[in-house]
Design a protein around this motif. Structure first.
Motif, short mmCIF file in Angstrom:
data_model
loop_
_atom_site.label_atom_id
_atom_site.label_comp_id
_atom_site.label_asym_id
_atom_site.label_seq_id
_atom_site.Cartn_x
_atom_site.Cartn_y
_atom_site.Cartn_z
N TYR A 390 -2.69 -7.27 32.86
CA TYR A 390 -3.14 -6.19 31.97
C TYR A 390 -4.39 -6.60 31.18
O TYR A 390 -5.30 -5.79 30.98
N ALA A 391 -4.43 -7.85 30.74
CA ALA A 391 -5.58 -8.31 29.97
C ALA A 391 -6.86 -8.24 30.79
O ALA A 391 -7.92 -7.83 30.29
N LEU A 392 -6.78 -8.63 32.06
CA LEU A 392 -7.96 -8.56 32.93
C LEU A 392 -8.45 -7.11 33.06
O LEU A 392 -9.65 -6.84 32.93
N ILE A 393 -7.53 -6.19 33.28
CA ILE A 393 -7.92 -4.79 33.46
C ILE A 393 -8.45 -4.21 32.16
O ILE A 393 -9.43 -3.44 32.15
N ARG A 460 2.51 -2.89 23.60
CA ARG A 460 3.58 -3.65 24.26
C ARG A 460 3.46 -3.61 25.78
O ARG A 460 3.63 -4.63 26.45
N GLU A 461 3.15 -2.42 26.35
CA GLU A 461 3.20 -2.23 27.80
C GLU A 461 1.83 -1.97 28.42
O GLU A 461 1.73 -1.90 29.65
N ALA A 462 0.80 -1.81 27.60
CA ALA A 462 -0.55 -1.49 28.11
C ALA A 462 -0.50 -0.28 29.04
O ALA A 462 -1.16 -0.24 30.07
N SER A 463 0.27 0.72 28.65
CA SER A 463 0.45 1.87 29.53
C SER A 463 0.78 3.11 28.70
O SER A 463 1.43 3.02 27.66
N LEU A 464 0.30 4.26 29.17
CA LEU A 464 0.63 5.56 28.59
C LEU A 464 0.77 6.57 29.71
O LEU A 464 0.04 6.52 30.70
N THR A 465 1.70 7.51 29.56
CA THR A 465 1.73 8.63 30.48
C THR A 465 0.61 9.59 30.11
O THR A 465 0.02 9.51 29.02
N GLU A 491 -8.47 1.83 25.98
CA GLU A 491 -9.02 0.62 26.60
C GLU A 491 -7.97 -0.47 26.74
O GLU A 491 -8.10 -1.36 27.58
N ARG A 492 -6.94 -0.41 25.92
CA ARG A 492 -5.88 -1.41 26.01
C ARG A 492 -4.92 -1.12 27.17
O ARG A 492 -4.09 -1.96 27.49
N CYS A 493 -5.02 0.07 27.74
CA CYS A 493 -4.13 0.44 28.84
C CYS A 493 -4.69 -0.09 30.15
O CYS A 493 -5.90 -0.10 30.37
N ALA A 494 -3.81 -0.52 31.02
CA ALA A 494 -4.23 -1.10 32.29
C ALA A 494 -4.92 -0.09 33.17
O ALA A 494 -5.91 -0.38 33.82
N VAL A 495 -4.38 1.13 33.23
CA VAL A 495 -4.97 2.18 34.06
C VAL A 495 -5.16 3.40 33.19
O VAL A 495 -4.19 3.99 32.73
#
Length: 631
Positions: A390-393, A460-465, A491-495
């Motif tokens: 996640y940090a890389l993305i 926590r999860e670097a993700s959002l719906t 920007e903190r989210c992986a995708v």
């Protein structure tokens, strides 16, 4: 009926544009277009459905459009691409085959179908398609593709210096490790085959990939491949298939020096992936794939969504620079998700025998030398933590999305406070925006548990719906620094969908509390989403109403300085939370010590030996007992 459907299309697009996706989806599901016969309207309806991501309905509408206009090449091609994206290779081949039948003079149609058949391992059928295309069009490109296919289908010996076919006899612990590293789709694996004519391919075997199958693979009795995507659309590994480009194989395979030269470029490319991974704390392992290339593997500590894995792979590949023209690289998983019943693309597993060349696929040192003790080497493999992926993305997202700050306007004369008697005061650079240090955002999160939960999920999860992102945008996006806050969190989210990044502050009414509950009930139901606002003010219920409370608190420190309200609220909240936890722990400790005392009394002892050490009861007159553990 047509006019009403067009109005529905406009309505769902308007709802989606305003962030009311759930209402748009409900309106889309409510409309039945089966009895309508209007090609153009079916296409427009499919376009609107695709914007909502309702791909099953998109496929239905496009097929209804084909019912009304069976020869439309754009719709047929679009259906082929949709099925290809979903990993449904057979259906994609079906639609590309339709294009070949409808347009027998179109060489591109034969090429697209033939290459797709090659991907699925149907080399014989691909050759038939190329041959048919050559007969119909005489296209030179098809002749070249057929020549390469024929050449690769021959039982030629690849000029490798080492055959790598030593016998490996795995112990049980080796097989357990192998299964853990390479587990993919549940209940199915691929088996490589080769015919006496030199053709080879893969067949899905709808059985579990067991220890017994893994053993037969390592012993060389069968050669297995894995479909990386599991049933929940997650993966256990990321892999890179680094190969000699097909045209170069044909030119170099009969010359050992030419082959070794181009293979060294393949290996150098794999080594660049190792270097790129090391710089990002992602260990990468190189494998000789057994014929014309290398596999590079990243093994994951815990499964991650396939879309995240693909993004990570492509970001890491971009860090290696431009590829040599003789080299191609494919990233696995090749799909972010597969439709029910689909499998996606497979990748051959290491330590088995390549059926075409008879060579074993083995792990290599970056120097190119084989790893010593291939089976024991499996036990030394280090897995990559989710946070590193996640940090890389996130770093890649931040560098690609954030625009450079605008240059300050030029002025002829500096103002007097900047320059006096030839002296210019040094400019003070503003620190970059940080959502965690935005007082207005933090106050809003302090007051609204729903928004706080969304932000905590980002951290926590670097993700959002999509719905969670829309709620964030249509609430936080109204703050003074709302766009910076939303973009910083995305920007903190992986995708992240690039279209969600904000360019300017939102105006008008923010999203209401009822609409938030409708869009993200999985969050609101689990939090205290029940804020009350002053009924006399007749306020539109929205989290932004909490911002009316943002006033300095009438308090001071010993030095007489005002304490800002947000910091004060946070301190009070943390203090009360800690006091409550201390009280709960104290009650729990009293109960445990009471039970321990009863055990000591019943046993008639003052000390008990435990696995952690000696537990002693120390008791003084008129005082409760105290327990001490001597380790």
């Amino acid at each position: 009926m047509t006019d009403s459907i067009i109005r529905d299309i406009d309505e769902i697009r308007s709802l989606a544009a305003s962030g009311r996706t759930a209402e748009a989806e409900a309106a889309a599901h409510a409309r039945n277009t089966m009895d309508m016969r209007d090609f153009a309207v079916h296409v427009r309806w499919a376009d609107a459905l695709e914007e909502l991501g309702l791909m099953d309905q998109v496929i239905l509408e496009l097929n209804l459009a084909l019912r009304d206009q069976p020869d439309d090449a754009n719709i047929i091609g679009r259906l082929a691409e949709i099925h290809l994206d979903q990993g449904q290779m057979e259906k994609a081949c079906h639609y590309r085959g339709k294009l070949v039948d409808l347009f027998p003079q179109d060489a591109d149609a034969y090429q697209a179908l033939g290459q797709l058949l090659e991907e699925t391992g149907e080399y014989g059928k691909a050759g038939e398609i190329y041959t048919r295309g050559i007969e119909q069009t005489g296209d030179e490109g098809l002749k070249s593709l057929l020549k390469e296919l024929d050449f690769l289908s021959k039982d030629t010996e690849e000029p490798a210096s080492a055959d790598g076919t030593e016998v490996l006899v795995p112990a049980s612990h080796h097989l357990v490790t192998f299964l853990a590293l390479f587990s993919g789709r549940e209940g199915v694996y691929a088996r490589q085959w080769a015919s006496p004519t030199g053709e080879s391919g893969y067949t899905p075997v709808h059985e579990p990939f067991t220890l017994k199958v893994a053993e037969q693979h390592v012993l060389g009795n069968l050669t297995a491949g894995a479909y990386p995507l599991r049933l929940d659309q997650t993966v256990n590994f990321i892999a890179f298939d680094v190969d000699i480009a097909k045209p170069v194989v044909r030119k170099t395979i009969n010359s050992k020096s030419a082959w070794d030269s181009v293979m060294s470029r393949v290996h150098q490319t794999a080594c660049k992936l190792v270097d790129a991974g090391a710089s990002e704390d992602l260990p990468v392992y190189i494998e000789d794939s057994g014929f014309k290339g290398r596999h590079a593997w990243i093994f994951l500590e815990t499964p991650i969504p396939a879309g995240v894995a693909r993004k990570c792979g492509h970001v890491l590949l971009s860090r290696t620079g431009a590829l040599p023209p003789e080299v191609t690289v494919e990233v696995f998983p090749k799909q972010s998700r597969v439709a029910p019943g689909g499998l996606g693309n497979l990748i051959k597993l290491p330590l088995g025998i390549h059926k075409k060349t008879g060579r074993r696929s083995i792990f290599l040192e970056p120097s190119g030398a084989p790893q010593t003790q291939q089976l024991d080497f499996l036990e030394t493999i280090m897995k990559t933590e989710r946070r590193c992926v996640y940090a890389l993305i996130q770093r890649a997202n931040a560098s690609s999305v954030r625009a450079a700050p605008p240059s300050p306007p030029e002025r002829e004369e500096p103002p007097p406070w900047e320059e006096s008697d030839g002296y210019r005061a040094p400019a003070v650079a503003e620190p970059p925006y940080d959502p965690d240090r935005d007082p207005r955002l933090q106050f809003l999160l302090l007051k609204c548990p729903v928004l706080k939960t969304i932000v905590e999920r980002v951290n926590r999860e670097a993700s959002l719906t999509h719905d969670e992102a829309m709620v964030l945008m249509h609430s936080v996006g109204h703050l003074e620094q709302g766009p910076e806050a939303v973009n910083g969190l995305l920007e903190r989210c992986a995708v992240s969908d690039p279209s969600l990044f904000m360019k300017s502050r939102l105006r008008g009414n923010p999203i209401s509390c009822p609409k938030i509950r409708m869009r993200i009930p999985h969050i609101t139901a689990a939090t205290s989403c029940n804020c009350s606002f002053d009924p006399l003010l007749n306020l539109y219920p929205s989290p932004l109403n909490h911002m009316r409370e943002l006033e300095p608190v009438k308090t001071s420190t010993g030095a007489g300085r005002g304490l800002d309200s947000i910091r004060f609220h946070q301190l009070v909240e943390s203090y009360l939370k800690t006091r409550r936890q201390l009280r709960e722990l104290s009650l729990q400790m009293d109960g445990l010590e009471k039970q321990l005392n009863e055990v000591f009394e019943a046993a008639g002892v003052e000390e008990i030996h435990t696995a952690l050490g000696v537990l002693r009861r120390l008791q003084k007159e008129n005082t409760p007992p105290v327990f001490a553990l001597e380790i």
